[in-house]
Every structure is written in C-alpha cells, then in structure tokens.
Design a protein around this motif. Structure first.
Motif, PDB file in Angstrom:
ATOM      1  N   HIS A 337       0.828  -1.209   0.000  1.00  9.57           N
ATOM      2  CA  HIS A 337       0.000   0.000   0.000  1.00  9.57           C
ATOM      3  C   HIS A 337       0.867   1.266   0.000  1.00  9.57           C
ATOM      4  N   THR A 338       2.048   1.218   0.639  1.00 15.83           N
ATOM      5  CA  THR A 338       2.939   2.375   0.636  1.00 15.83           C
ATOM      6  C   THR A 338       3.562   2.563  -0.742  1.00 15.83           C
ATOM      7  N   ARG A 339       3.880   1.440  -1.406  1.00 12.43           N
ATOM      8  CA  ARG A 339       4.433   1.533  -2.746  1.00 12.43           C
ATOM      9  C   ARG A 339       3.396   2.109  -3.734  1.00 12.43           C
ATOM     10  N   LYS A 340       2.152   1.789  -3.507  1.00 11.79           N
ATOM     11  CA  LYS A 340       1.097   2.369  -4.347  1.00 11.79           C
ATOM     12  C   LYS A 340       1.022   3.897  -4.146  1.00 11.79           C
ATOM     13  N   LEU A 341       1.191   4.324  -2.872  1.00  8.03           N
ATOM     14  CA  LEU A 341       1.214   5.761  -2.595  1.00  8.03           C
ATOM     15  C   LEU A 341       2.365   6.439  -3.337  1.00  8.03           C
ATOM     16  N   LEU A 342       3.534   5.824  -3.280  1.00  6.59           N
ATOM     17  CA  LEU A 342       4.695   6.385  -3.971  1.00  6.59           C
ATOM     18  C   LEU A 342       4.485   6.416  -5.481  1.00  6.59           C
ATOM     19  N   ASN A 343       3.856   5.379  -6.005  1.00  7.02           N
ATOM     20  CA  ASN A 343       3.567   5.336  -7.435  1.00  7.02           C
ATOM     21  C   ASN A 343       2.603   6.445  -7.839  1.00  7.02           C
ATOM     22  N   ALA A 344       1.573   6.639  -7.020  1.00  5.03           N
ATOM     23  CA  ALA A 344       0.613   7.719  -7.292  1.00  5.03           C
ATOM     24  C   ALA A 344       1.300   9.086  -7.195  1.00  5.03           C
ATOM     25  N   TYR A 345       2.209   9.220  -6.232  1.00  4.48           N
ATOM     26  CA  TYR A 345       2.941  10.478  -6.063  1.00  4.48           C
ATOM     27  C   TYR A 345       3.814  10.765  -7.285  1.00  4.48           C
ATOM     28  N   MET A 346       4.452   9.742  -7.826  1.00  2.54           N
ATOM     29  CA  MET A 346       5.284   9.932  -9.006  1.00  2.54           C
ATOM     30  C   MET A 346       4.452  10.300 -10.230  1.00  2.54           C
ATOM     31  N   GLU A 347       3.237   9.759 -10.300  1.00  2.85           N
ATOM     32  CA  GLU A 347       2.347  10.173 -11.380  1.00  2.85           C
ATOM     33  C   GLU A 347       1.988  11.650 -11.239  1.00  2.85           C
ATOM     34  N   HIS A 348       1.785  12.076  -9.990  1.00  2.00           N
ATOM     35  CA  HIS A 348       1.490  13.492  -9.728  1.00  2.00           C
ATOM     36  C   HIS A 348       2.672  14.376 -10.115  1.00  2.00           C
ATOM     37  N   LEU A 349       3.891  13.884  -9.905  1.00  2.00           N
ATOM     38  CA  LEU A 349       5.093  14.662 -10.207  1.00  2.00           C
ATOM     39  C   LEU A 349       5.318  14.837 -11.706  1.00  2.00           C
ATOM     40  N   LYS A 350       4.601  14.083 -12.534  1.00  2.00           N
ATOM     41  CA  LYS A 350       4.740  14.239 -13.975  1.00  2.00           C
ATOM     42  C   LYS A 350       4.181  15.570 -14.465  1.00  2.00           C
TER      43      LYS A 350
END
Length: 387
Positions: A337-350
C-alpha cells in the motif's frame, strides 16, 4: 532551534527599504495609532511616487516625443522604456500588496514550513546568505549606473543633464541647471531603488519556493534511513501535505510575479537595443562618466533579465528533481500500500511545475537566451536604419 525570521533572513533589509520607498505595505494599523500616522501609511506611496516617479517618467517620454531625430530620441528612449517596466511593477505591487504581504507572512511564519534539523537549517541559511549578497551586488551596480552618470556630467564644460528629460524652463545656465539636475538626481534615485527592490522581491519569492522544493527532496532522501514502516508512512504523508502547500504557494507566486516579468522580458530587448545604440554615440574621451554609466546600464539590464529567469528555472529544476529523490527512498522494502502511494505520487510529479509569464512563455533560462538574441537583432536593424 529555528526562529521565524531566519527563514526570510535575506529580505529583512530590503523589505524595510521597500517600505521607505513606498513599494511595500507597512504593517497593519492598530486602533491606538494616531490618525495622521494612519493617513501617512495609506497615502505615503502616492506622495512619493507621483512627483518623483510618474511625473519624471512622463517628462522623459515628452522629451523623446519632441526630439528632432533618431539619435536625440535614442539618448532618452533607452531609459524611458526601462521606466515603463517600472510603472508596471509599481502598479502591480500596489494592486496586489495584500496578497504579497500575506505570501511573505506565510513564508516566514507558516508552521508547515518549519525547519526540523540542524542540517536543514544550515543549508537554508547558506542559501539565504548567498541571495542577500546577490541583492547587495545588484543594488551596488544599479546605483553605480545612476551616480556615475550624475557625477560624470559635473566635469563637462557645457551644461548637460545626466539623464535627459523635458525641462519646462531654461536650464542651460548657472541658476536653472541645478534645479533641473537636482530633480533628475532625486527622480533617478527613487526609480532606481524602487526598480531594484521590486526586481529582487519577485526573485526572492521564486528563490524561496525553489528552496522549499529542495527541502522536499532532502526529506524524501532522508526516508532511506527510516526502517520503521509506520514512521515511514507517517513521514511520507507529511511530505505529501507539504508538497500540496508548496504547489499552492507556487500559484500565488506566479500571480504576483507574472505581470512584471512579462513586461520586463517584452521591453528588455528594446532597452538593450537602444542602450547599445546610445553607447555607440557616447565617446569615452568626450564624456567618460556617461560612457561608464552606459556600460554599467547594459550590464544591469542583462542582469535584470537573467535573475528572474534563473530563479524561475530553479523552481522548475528542484521540482523536477523530486522524481529522482523518490527513487532514493527505501521503497523496495515498503509494504504494497505504501508503494502504491509512492507510485501515485510519481504520477502526480509528472505535471511540470513552471512559473509562467502571462499565458505566453515559461520563465527560465531559454527565454533569457531568446531575449538576448532578439535584442541583438533589433540592434542590428536599428544600425542599418540609421545609416
């Protein structure tokens, strides 16, 4: 460890100078203040700038309009166009003075931006110190333009004003000259200091926000040393919240600096063009003070374009670096679940973070290079037209 004033230590002096020169709001009035003091706080900027800035600039443009040829007009146009950009800056800061004051208060007192470690504090203070010295250097060179021109004409045999403007009385005599010279000296001092401080307050907002993005990257990098799963998730959520606040600050900053950067960049090509043209007609032997003043003026104009482009570029650079910092976290050992948060955050950083000047272009080093190229093209065209 941290005092609130330490976050904005680079701007304490020139905020005070801006208040003195009527381009920054005074502290809010309280009920116990005298009415005359409240009146002065509310109207001081008009009492100073109507005679010393707006009237002076109007007389400069009148001199340009009544000039008989291009060479005579070029002697005043390089400075007149510069002062148009100043008018945009003054009107912009007066119109948005409450928003500018509130943004500075957030940067200085906002608890979410508090520095949490000695390493963060030391790095922050080092960057603030460097910006402060950048302000000192820019101010020194800018005032040098004014005062080298004012001092240089005093050694000439004929009566010459340091910066041409329309004088509504006969001033080429021993009595009238000093009135015209004194008004020119006062007007150029007020406009120069106002210009410098307004340039630097816009640069400071971008500089401070770039530091906040850099701080985000520092805290993301520090997560690699966090072994506790719950603490990692807690720190990560704090970073998400801080990032959201910084994005909001970026939008507020863009609203404040966009009008003045847009006007500065649009006019700068013409200013440098007329400055180069004026430099060709000022001999170093005939008028060394004016020649040195013009050389300084050209360097100041290039610096005036470069600084906002550089700090706008820094905002984009440090925001873009956050993607790399996410990879430096201890993400491989995180639960799903934390890795999913990081993945979503990286999508936001695009989504790119950029300071835009109006709806026309992004503020960064590429627009600086393009402006210098345009200035050279206009200068070459003007030389051909004058032959």
């Amino acid at each position: 460890m941290e005092q609130h004033k330490d976050r904005t230590s680079a701007v304490h002096l020139f905020l005070w100078i801006m208040c003195i020169f009527g381009v920054w709001p005074w502290s809010p009035s309280n009920r116990n203040e005298l009415r005359i003091l409240v009146f002065v706080k509310q109207n001081y900027r008009y009492l100073l700038h109507l005679p010393c800035t707006f009237a002076f600039i109007g007389l400069m443009w009148l001199e340009a309009f009544v000039s008989s040829n291009l060479e005579q007009a070029g002697q005043v146009l390089y400075m007149s166009i510069t002062e148009v950009a100043l008018i945009v800056k003054i009107v912009n800061i007066w119109h948005r003075r409450t928003a500018a004051w509130q943004l500075m208060q957030q940067l200085q007192y906002g608890p979410e931006y508090e520095l949490r470690s000695q390493e963060e504090f030391s790095s922050w203070q080092r960057e603030q110190w460097m910006f402060k010295w950048c302000f000192y250097l820019y101010s020194l060179v800018s005032l040098g333009v004014v005062y080298s021109g004012c001092i240089g004409v005093l050694f000439l045999k004929e009566y010459v004003l340091p910066f041409a403007y329309f004088v509504p009385f006969e001033w080429r005599n021993s009595h009238g000259y000093w009135y015209a010279y004194g008004y020119c000296f006062a007007g150029m001092t007020v406009t120069c200091i106002s210009n410098v401080t307004l340039d630097m307050i816009g640069c400071y907002f971008m500089f401070h926000i770039s530091l906040l993005y850099h701080l985000l990257g520092f805290r993301l990098r520090a997560l690699k040393d966090v072994d506790n799963e719950h603490k990692f998730a807690y720190e990560l959520r704090l970073i998400f919240k801080l990032h959201h606040r910084i994005r909001s600050l970026t939008i507020e900053c863009q609203r404040l600096v966009s009008p003045y950067i847009l006007s500065q960049i649009i006019l700068s090509a013409f200013i440098i063009c007329f400055s180069g043209y004026r430099l060709q007609h000022v001999g170093i032997r005939a008028n060394p003070g004016q020649f040195i003043s013009m050389l300084q003026f050209v360097s100041v104009m290039i610096l005036q374009i470069f600084l906002p482009c550089y700090y706008g570029n820094q905002v984009t650079f440090h925001a873009h670096q956050l993607t790399n910092e996410v990879y430096n976290t201890n993400w491989l050992q995180c639960p799903p679940h934390t890795r999913k948060l990081l993945n979503a955050y990286m999508e936001h950083l695009k989504r790119p973070v950029k300071i835009r000047a109006g709806f026309f272009f992004d503020v960064g080093l590429p627009i600086f290079v393009k402006t210098i190229n345009n200035a050279y093209s206009f200068f070459a065209l003007l030389l051909n037209a004058s032959k």
